[in-house]
Every structure is written in C-alpha cells, then in structure tokens.
Design a protein around this motif. Structure first.
Motif, PDB file in Angstrom:
ATOM      1  N   GLN A  42       0.662  -1.340   0.292  1.00  0.00           N
ATOM      2  CA  GLN A  42      -0.317   0.079   0.026  1.00  0.00           C
ATOM      3  C   GLN A  42       1.099   1.195   0.045  1.00  0.00           C
ATOM      4  OE1 GLN A  42      -2.601  -0.521   3.420  1.00  0.00           O
ATOM      5  NE2 GLN A  42      -3.550  -1.880   1.820  1.00  0.00           N
ATOM      6  N   TYR A  43       2.067   1.245   0.281  1.00  0.00           N
ATOM      7  CA  TYR A  43       2.747   2.284   0.793  1.00  0.00           C
ATOM      8  C   TYR A  43       4.285   1.547   0.589  1.00  0.00           C
ATOM      9  CZ  TYR A  43       1.765   1.476   5.408  1.00  0.00           C
ATOM     10  OH  TYR A  43       1.453   0.795   6.809  1.00  0.00           O
ATOM     11  N   TYR A  44       5.072   2.954   0.621  1.00  0.00           N
ATOM     12  CA  TYR A  44       7.347   2.443   0.637  1.00  0.00           C
ATOM     13  C   TYR A  44       6.955   1.680   2.357  1.00  0.00           C
ATOM     14  CZ  TYR A  44       7.884   4.977  -3.520  1.00  0.00           C
ATOM     15  OH  TYR A  44       8.028   4.920  -4.673  1.00  0.00           O
ATOM     16  N   VAL A  45       8.117   0.862   2.333  1.00  0.00           N
ATOM     17  CA  VAL A  45       8.292   0.184   2.913  1.00  0.00           C
ATOM     18  C   VAL A  45       9.773   0.534   3.426  1.00  0.00           C
ATOM     19  CG1 VAL A  45       6.492  -1.014   3.985  1.00  0.00           C
ATOM     20  CG2 VAL A  45       8.166  -1.961   2.411  1.00  0.00           C
ATOM     21  N   ILE A  46      10.281  -0.067   4.448  1.00  0.00           N
ATOM     22  CA  ILE A  46      11.589   0.102   4.833  1.00  0.00           C
ATOM     23  C   ILE A  46      12.188  -0.863   5.347  1.00  0.00           C
ATOM     24  CG2 ILE A  46      13.998   1.334   6.524  1.00  0.00           C
ATOM     25  CD1 ILE A  46      12.723   3.648   6.455  1.00  0.00           C
ATOM     26  N   ASP A  47      13.611  -2.330   4.338  1.00  0.00           N
ATOM     27  CA  ASP A  47      14.129  -3.260   5.007  1.00  0.00           C
ATOM     28  C   ASP A  47      15.044  -2.907   6.588  1.00  0.00           C
ATOM     29  OD1 ASP A  47      15.635  -5.593   5.345  1.00  0.00           O
ATOM     30  OD2 ASP A  47      15.430  -5.847   3.471  1.00  0.00           O
ATOM     31  N   PRO A  48      14.739  -3.078   7.663  1.00  0.00           N
ATOM     32  CA  PRO A  48      15.470  -2.724   8.721  1.00  0.00           C
ATOM     33  C   PRO A  48      17.506  -3.835   8.658  1.00  0.00           C
ATOM     34  CG  PRO A  48      14.126  -4.250   9.446  1.00  0.00           C
ATOM     35  CD  PRO A  48      13.511  -4.027   7.639  1.00  0.00           C
ATOM     36  N   ASN A  49      16.536  -4.885   7.563  1.00  0.00           N
ATOM     37  CA  ASN A  49      18.098  -4.821   7.355  1.00  0.00           C
ATOM     38  C   ASN A  49      19.608  -4.132   6.554  1.00  0.00           C
ATOM     39  OD1 ASN A  49      17.704  -7.568   9.192  1.00  0.00           O
ATOM     40  ND2 ASN A  49      16.570  -7.981   7.347  1.00  0.00           N
ATOM     41  N   LEU A  50      18.777  -3.337   5.321  1.00  0.00           N
ATOM     42  CA  LEU A  50      19.430  -2.144   4.777  1.00  0.00           C
ATOM     43  C   LEU A  50      19.502  -0.892   5.127  1.00  0.00           C
ATOM     44  CD1 LEU A  50      18.392  -3.512   1.448  1.00  0.00           C
ATOM     45  CD2 LEU A  50      20.677  -4.420   2.921  1.00  0.00           C
ATOM     46  N   CYS A  51      18.783  -0.612   6.587  1.00  0.00           N
ATOM     47  CA  CYS A  51      18.729   0.650   6.613  1.00  0.00           C
ATOM     48  C   CYS A  51      19.751   0.745   7.490  1.00  0.00           C
ATOM     49  CB  CYS A  51      17.303   0.980   7.393  1.00  0.00           C
ATOM     50  SG  CYS A  51      17.331   3.000   8.155  1.00  0.00           S
ATOM     51  N   THR A  52      20.868   1.729   7.299  1.00  0.00           N
ATOM     52  CA  THR A  52      21.596   1.743   8.592  1.00  0.00           C
ATOM     53  C   THR A  52      21.341   3.544   8.574  1.00  0.00           C
ATOM     54  OG1 THR A  52      22.918   3.192   6.759  1.00  0.00           O
ATOM     55  CG2 THR A  52      23.145   0.811   7.827  1.00  0.00           C
ATOM     56  N   GLU A  53      20.124   4.647   8.713  1.00  0.00           N
ATOM     57  CA  GLU A  53      19.015   5.854   9.482  1.00  0.00           C
ATOM     58  C   GLU A  53      20.561   6.271   8.261  1.00  0.00           C
ATOM     59  OE1 GLU A  53      19.051   7.505  12.618  1.00  0.00           O
ATOM     60  OE2 GLU A  53      18.449   5.419  13.034  1.00  0.00           O
ATOM     61  N   CYS A  54      21.382   6.185   7.394  1.00  0.00           N
ATOM     62  CA  CYS A  54      22.585   7.108   6.274  1.00  0.00           C
ATOM     63  C   CYS A  54      23.672   7.136   6.375  1.00  0.00           C
ATOM     64  CB  CYS A  54      22.196   8.376   5.693  1.00  0.00           C
ATOM     65  SG  CYS A  54      20.605   8.166   4.346  1.00  0.00           S
ATOM     66  N   VAL A  55      24.026   6.436   8.581  1.00  0.00           N
ATOM     67  CA  VAL A  55      25.500   5.923   8.475  1.00  0.00           C
ATOM     68  C   VAL A  55      26.451   5.462   7.408  1.00  0.00           C
ATOM     69  CG1 VAL A  55      26.259   5.489  10.983  1.00  0.00           C
ATOM     70  CG2 VAL A  55      24.177   6.425  11.220  1.00  0.00           C
ATOM     71  N   GLY A  56      27.745   6.718   7.845  1.00  0.00           N
ATOM     72  CA  GLY A  56      28.213   6.127   6.437  1.00  0.00           C
ATOM     73  C   GLY A  56      28.310   6.617   5.096  1.00  0.00           C
ATOM     74  N   HIS A  57      26.878   7.428   5.119  1.00  0.00           N
ATOM     75  CA  HIS A  57      26.741   7.982   3.495  1.00  0.00           C
ATOM     76  C   HIS A  57      26.940   9.364   3.841  1.00  0.00           C
ATOM     77  CE1 HIS A  57      26.429   4.044   1.077  1.00  0.00           C
ATOM     78  NE2 HIS A  57      25.157   3.656   2.579  1.00  0.00           N
ATOM     79  N   PHE A  58      25.744   9.607   5.078  1.00  0.00           N
ATOM     80  CA  PHE A  58      25.504  10.527   5.000  1.00  0.00           C
ATOM     81  C   PHE A  58      24.932  11.557   7.203  1.00  0.00           C
ATOM     82  CE2 PHE A  58      23.522  10.374   1.050  1.00  0.00           C
ATOM     83  CZ  PHE A  58      24.087  10.415   0.292  1.00  0.00           C
ATOM     84  N   ASP A  59      25.175  13.106   6.722  1.00  0.00           N
ATOM     85  CA  ASP A  59      24.915  13.352   8.354  1.00  0.00           C
ATOM     86  C   ASP A  59      23.588  12.681   8.658  1.00  0.00           C
ATOM     87  OD1 ASP A  59      27.965  13.885   8.189  1.00  0.00           O
ATOM     88  OD2 ASP A  59      27.126  16.223   8.586  1.00  0.00           O
ATOM     89  N   ASN A  60      22.615  12.895   8.018  1.00  0.00           N
ATOM     90  CA  ASN A  60      21.056  12.906   8.029  1.00  0.00           C
ATOM     91  C   ASN A  60      20.558  12.095   7.001  1.00  0.00           C
ATOM     92  OD1 ASN A  60      20.956  14.228   9.799  1.00  0.00           O
ATOM     93  ND2 ASN A  60      21.469  16.377   8.770  1.00  0.00           N
ATOM     94  N   PRO A  61      18.991  11.038   7.744  1.00  0.00           N
ATOM     95  CA  PRO A  61      18.870  10.200   7.303  1.00  0.00           C
ATOM     96  C   PRO A  61      17.939  11.103   5.841  1.00  0.00           C
ATOM     97  CG  PRO A  61      18.057   9.802   9.260  1.00  0.00           C
ATOM     98  CD  PRO A  61      19.061  11.192   9.263  1.00  0.00           C
ATOM     99  N   GLN A  62      18.277  10.356   4.187  1.00  0.00           N
ATOM    100  CA  GLN A  62      17.847  11.353   3.719  1.00  0.00           C
ATOM    101  C   GLN A  62      16.103  11.442   3.490  1.00  0.00           C
ATOM    102  OE1 GLN A  62      20.492  12.968   1.239  1.00  0.00           O
ATOM    103  NE2 GLN A  62      21.111  12.906   3.474  1.00  0.00           N
ATOM    104  N   CYS A  63      15.776   9.937   3.620  1.00  0.00           N
ATOM    105  CA  CYS A  63      14.378  10.171   3.542  1.00  0.00           C
ATOM    106  C   CYS A  63      13.761  10.542   4.116  1.00  0.00           C
ATOM    107  CB  CYS A  63      14.419   8.193   3.822  1.00  0.00           C
ATOM    108  SG  CYS A  63      14.011   7.755   5.273  1.00  0.00           S
ATOM    109  N   VAL A  64      14.590  10.990   5.273  1.00  0.00           N
ATOM    110  CA  VAL A  64      13.156  12.291   6.350  1.00  0.00           C
ATOM    111  C   VAL A  64      13.539  13.355   5.820  1.00  0.00           C
ATOM    112  CG1 VAL A  64      13.689  12.756   8.607  1.00  0.00           C
ATOM    113  CG2 VAL A  64      14.041  10.133   8.146  1.00  0.00           C
ATOM    114  N   GLU A  65      15.158  13.585   5.575  1.00  0.00           N
ATOM    115  CA  GLU A  65      14.651  14.971   4.884  1.00  0.00           C
ATOM    116  C   GLU A  65      14.257  15.414   3.130  1.00  0.00           C
ATOM    117  OE1 GLU A  65      17.763  16.992   5.821  1.00  0.00           O
ATOM    118  OE2 GLU A  65      17.648  16.335   7.281  1.00  0.00           O
ATOM    119  N   VAL A  66      13.452  14.680   2.521  1.00  0.00           N
ATOM    120  CA  VAL A  66      13.310  14.793   1.477  1.00  0.00           C
ATOM    121  C   VAL A  66      11.987  14.248   1.761  1.00  0.00           C
ATOM    122  CG1 VAL A  66      14.600  14.038   0.096  1.00  0.00           C
ATOM    123  CG2 VAL A  66      12.841  12.381   0.741  1.00  0.00           C
ATOM    124  N   CYS A  67      11.087  13.373   3.120  1.00  0.00           N
ATOM    125  CA  CYS A  67       9.723  13.702   3.310  1.00  0.00           C
ATOM    126  C   CYS A  67       8.816  14.535   3.683  1.00  0.00           C
ATOM    127  CB  CYS A  67       9.901  12.195   4.255  1.00  0.00           C
ATOM    128  SG  CYS A  67       8.070  11.949   4.524  1.00  0.00           S
TER     129      CYS A  67
END
Length: 85
Positions: free
Chosen positions: A29-54
């Motif tokens: 019904q809507y987008y989902v996040i796989d908890p096995n893949l989500c790092t809250e963007c740690v290692g990539h960015f300072d903040n979670p990018q999905c949260v930034e753009v939502c």
C-alpha cells in the motif's frame, strides 16, 4: 535504529531514490524500509536522506529495531563489504 514509514505515506516516490542502501521499496500500500538494509544513512550522510525529503514527515525511528550509531556503522561496513564482492 532502523527507520519506519508510517501508513500516512502518500507514495510521492521521493524517498526511494535517495536511499543509498536501497532499503526502501514499494510495499502493498505504501513504501516500506527493510531494517536489514537501513543504516539511517550512517556512513553515507549526516542525516537520513529519506527523512530529509519526506514531504509528510512520516518516517520516524522504528521502535522494533533499536540500534546504536556504532551498530549502524558496523551494518554499513558489512553492507559495503557485501556490495564490493
């Protein structure tokens, strides 16, 4: 901890392409996040990018998948090692 997309998601399609770990996908019904893949963007960015753009602010922390920043960094390192193979 991993992030979670709530049922208030409007399927605007902006979160999926910004996820560096490809943890976001379209669910039934809507987008989902796989908890096995989500790092809250740690290692990539300072903040979670999905949260930034939502636009509807429907991506809180997932209380069922609590992780420290150190655990998220270890997950990031593991994911990067897997992708390098």
């Amino acid at each position: 901890m991993s992030l979670l997309i709530l049922d208030t998601c409007v399927n605007c399609d902006v979160c999926e392409p910004v996820c560096p770990n490809k943890a976001i996908s379209l669910g039934e019904q809507y987008y989902v996040i796989d908890p096995n893949l989500c790092t809250e963007c740690v290692g990539h960015f300072d903040n979670p990018q999905c949260v930034e753009v939502c636009p509807v602010e429907c991506i809180p922390h997932d209380p069922d998948h609590v992780e420290t920043r150190e655990q998220l960094m270890l997950k990031y390192e593991h994911l990067m090692a897997q992708n390098a193979k």
